[in-house]
Structure formats: C-alpha cells, structure tokens
Scaffold this active site. Sequence first.
Site, mmCIF file in Angstrom:
data_model
loop_
_atom_site.group_PDB
_atom_site.id
_atom_site.type_symbol
_atom_site.label_atom_id
_atom_site.label_comp_id
_atom_site.label_asym_id
_atom_site.label_seq_id
_atom_site.Cartn_x
_atom_site.Cartn_y
_atom_site.Cartn_z
ATOM 1 N N CYS A 21 1.939 4.726 12.007
ATOM 2 C CA CYS A 21 1.884 3.411 12.934
ATOM 3 C C CYS A 21 2.337 3.925 14.610
ATOM 4 O O CYS A 21 2.002 3.075 15.255
ATOM 5 C CB CYS A 21 3.483 2.638 12.495
ATOM 6 S SG CYS A 21 4.861 3.521 12.668
ATOM 7 N N HIS A 57 0.681 -1.148 -0.038
ATOM 8 C CA HIS A 57 0.040 0.037 0.036
ATOM 9 C C HIS A 57 0.856 1.262 -0.050
ATOM 10 O O HIS A 57 0.122 2.444 0.109
ATOM 11 C CB HIS A 57 -1.008 0.050 1.183
ATOM 12 C CG HIS A 57 -0.270 0.270 2.617
ATOM 13 N ND1 HIS A 57 -0.462 1.544 3.277
ATOM 14 C CD2 HIS A 57 0.316 -0.292 3.267
ATOM 15 C CE1 HIS A 57 -0.034 1.257 4.400
ATOM 16 N NE2 HIS A 57 0.567 0.310 4.586
#
Length: 384
Positions: A328, A204
């Site tokens: 993240c 991605h």
Amino acid sequence: MSVMSAYMDYQSTTPLDDRVLAAMMPYLTTKFGNPHSAEHKYGWEAEAALGVAREQVAGLIGAETGSITFLSGATEANNLAIKGTMEVWGGKRPHLITVATEHKCVLEAALACKRAGYRLTVLPVGTDGLLDLNRLEDALGSDTALVSVMAINNEIGVIQPLKEIGALCRARGILFHTDAAQAFGKISLDVHDMNIDLMSISGHKIYGPKGVGTLYRRQAREVTIAPQMHGGGQEAGLRAGTQAPALVAGLGKAADLCAAGMSQEAGRLETMMSRLKSGLRTCAPGLFINGHEHKRWSGNLNVCFPGLDGDRLFADIRGLAVSSGAACASAVTGPSYVLEALGVSEKNAKASLRIGIGRMTTDEEIDFAIHKVREAVEKQGGCA
C-alpha cells in the site's frame, strides 16, 4: 533446484483458492441477478448469496449476521469506521487515538479527521512493535471517541493485545476499532470477548477475491456511524451501491475455509517458518528480526541483514517474491515508516525483507528462499 521462483508476499495478497473460485462462478454466470431486485428469482438468488456469506463471516468472529456490512475492502472499512465514528460522536468527544505503525489507510483517515478539526493522538510503539498499554491508558480521556489499533501488523507481523485494549476502552465508554485485515481467518477473534466495536476485514488476504471486504459494527446505539457512501440505501443504509454477489460469495467461502482449517494451518506455518528462520540464520548469522520474535503471526517474517546494501540484496534474490514493506505504501519513497517507528536505522530498514508464507507455500519453496538469500549474502561478504 527444481523450484525456479517462489511467491512469499502473502501479506500483500494471497492466491485465490480454487474452492473459492468455484463458489464464485455461479454468480458470474447463471446467477447474475442484482441482489437488490426483490421482484424475481434472479434477485432472490443473488441476495441469498449475501445472506450465506454474512453468516460465514460473522461465524468466524462470534458476531451476529446483522452486524456485517459488505464493502470494497479493508481500506473502505477503515475509512468508514474512523470517519463515520468521528462524524457522529466527534461533536461531544472530539478525540481520536491510533498508533504510529498502523496501515496507511488508517493513518490517512485519522489525519483527515484532524484536518476536519478533531484532536488526534498517534501513539508510539516499542522497539518490539507492540503498543504500551500504560501509555494508551494515559492517553484516554473523557473526550476520546475512538481508539483504532491494528490486530496484526501488515509489515512486521506482531499481534497487538486486542482483549486488553478492548477492556480499557469498554470501561470508559470509548469505541474500539481494529483493522483485522491481516488477522481475520488466521488467529482466533471474538468481538464480544475482546470488546471490539468495529472491525475491518479484507477478502484477498484470506485466499478470497480482491475488491471485497467487511466492516463489523456492534449492534448498539452508541456504535452508530455515519455512512460515507450515499445512494440507494443498500446494506441497511450504511453503504450504498449495488453489491457484487460473486465477490461476496467468495469472501464467505474463504472465511468458511479458514474456520475449518485455522488451527491446522497455523501449526503448519509455524513449523515451516521455524525451518525458514533456522536456514536464514545459518547463512546470515548477523541477521535480526524486526518486531517481537514470538508475539507475532507465524506466516510473517520481517528480517534485517545489517551491513548489506538493500538494493543489491533485492537485485540478487530475483525469483523470490518478497517485499521491503507494505504494498500500500509502494508509491512512497524512503524506508518503511513502520520500521522507523521501531527505531530501525534507515540503512537497516533498506536491508530488511518482509517474507510472507501461506496456504500454498511448499517445503521446496522454503529451501529455494534460503538458497537465494544465501547466494545474495555471500555476494556481499556476509552480514555486519
């Protein structure tokens, strides 16, 4: 302005390319077979998609098709590379080296190895975000099994000297792993020329689907790693579980598109980023760039507006999709640990924006970003 919003968070994720979606659709509809069903055409069709994608991914990094293992993404690849290596080789060589600015999943995997009893060295970086090769060389020992260094940093965009790191490791028989999630498909990578033994890849980040990635593993006895997922022995026993042909086909197509347009796209982004930096400097002369200004990927800009209130800055650029750090680490409170490793103060780290541009970015969106930042800076009376 005609543009009312702009997506500029390409390091977090990229839009799915229409051509990638078209390549995926047959395996979501008519070619729905299990790629591990070897007795009929539905399985053969699905398995063929995996074979094509292996060739497409391998071709982009100068690798052999048999060295490509499909996984759920770069996080799984990083965990498999680090934990899998130490599990096999840690008995004889219990030392692991990584860098303070690595992706969270690398640092957490390394800490898991430390908790398991292995010795861990986390090297610092300079104020430019780059690893000092002399410092790395000094840290290498006869008990070092693995060195893990990110290719392009996900927050500040700096490009580490992979070829030089690989040469240092290969000369000492030490395995070299690189998290190339931000580099694959964007800069030239050759696993043999760079002496890379293990490489993590994400779908991605290159206009492919989420939920798929790859671990490249050099096909040699000394690069044996222990699987972390056990089951039916898929992916040559390295990663059990039924593969998703649609996702894998999407990753392969995305890699193929990057291979065809890499040089042209890099030039386009460099021109666009130069325009963005010039515009931001006009409206905020006191800004500075976090990380080396030139040894970086042209699609990334991490920029600080010293003296500004970071919370107000983000509130005032509503409509401009940028970030203050890595997606993240969004659950972690406090300033970016990457910027902290560069010596950036907490206040300046909070007043920093990570701006990412990519394949779908337009000139109008660049102008919109400059306009929004100018408004936000003026509301606070300018940079310090």
